[in-house]
Scaffold this motif. Sequence first.
Motif, short mmCIF file in Angstrom:
data_model
loop_
_atom_site.label_atom_id
_atom_site.label_comp_id
_atom_site.label_asym_id
_atom_site.label_seq_id
_atom_site.Cartn_x
_atom_site.Cartn_y
_atom_site.Cartn_z
N UNK A 1 10.48 -1.94 4.19
CA UNK A 1 9.08 -1.73 3.86
C UNK A 1 8.44 -3.10 3.74
N UNK A 2 7.48 -3.36 4.63
CA UNK A 2 6.69 -4.59 4.57
C UNK A 2 5.49 -4.30 3.67
N UNK A 3 5.40 -5.01 2.58
CA UNK A 3 4.30 -4.82 1.63
C UNK A 3 3.42 -6.07 1.71
N UNK A 4 2.20 -5.88 2.20
CA UNK A 4 1.27 -6.98 2.39
C UNK A 4 0.22 -6.92 1.30
N UNK A 5 0.08 -8.01 0.55
CA UNK A 5 -0.81 -8.03 -0.61
C UNK A 5 -1.66 -9.29 -0.62
N UNK A 6 -2.54 -9.36 -1.62
CA UNK A 6 -3.36 -10.54 -1.89
C UNK A 6 -4.17 -10.96 -0.66
N UNK A 7 -4.77 -9.98 0.02
CA UNK A 7 -5.57 -10.28 1.20
C UNK A 7 -6.82 -11.05 0.80
N UNK A 8 -7.00 -12.20 1.44
CA UNK A 8 -8.20 -13.01 1.26
C UNK A 8 -8.92 -13.01 2.60
N UNK A 9 -9.98 -12.23 2.68
CA UNK A 9 -10.73 -12.02 3.92
C UNK A 9 -11.95 -12.92 3.99
N UNK A 10 -12.20 -13.42 5.19
CA UNK A 10 -13.44 -14.13 5.49
C UNK A 10 -13.92 -13.58 6.82
N UNK A 11 -14.97 -12.77 6.79
CA UNK A 11 -15.42 -12.05 7.98
C UNK A 11 -16.87 -12.38 8.27
N UNK A 12 -17.16 -12.61 9.53
CA UNK A 12 -18.53 -12.74 10.01
C UNK A 12 -18.76 -11.57 10.97
#
Length: 147
Positions: free
Chosen positions: A71-82
Amino acid sequence: MLSGYHAIPNLIGLYAERIDAGDYAGAGELFAHATITSEGRDVRIAGADAARGMYEAWTRRYPDNGTPHTRHVTTNLVLDVDDEAGTGTCRSYVTVFQSLADFPLQPIFTGRYHDTFERADGAWRFVGRHMITDYVGDLSRHLNHVL
């Protein structure tokens, strides 16, 4: 049209689902327009076929269900979207857990992803993934060869 703030986490989640399902072709398709690199290694994987090949060469699948039992658990997403420009980045943590009949559930890997994205023809897609290894546990049942 889906905002990058929604579409990008979905792509990151799809990657984890596909890898954990042993769907390396599907995971590779997510990188059809992308290049994958790895910190401290001379690795540069470009396109769906190369990504699929990398996962097939590196990651073990078990015959009982065709998955790596992870199980790949991806956390702490820091997004910068334009959204207007159709570009985005995401920095995240990844922890990989594995469990087998003779291998109790445990974290086997932690690291970070630095991803870049673009919107093309109305759909968001990966254009780059840079992988950084932080801590390594017992990968003996996960990888086909040692890092």
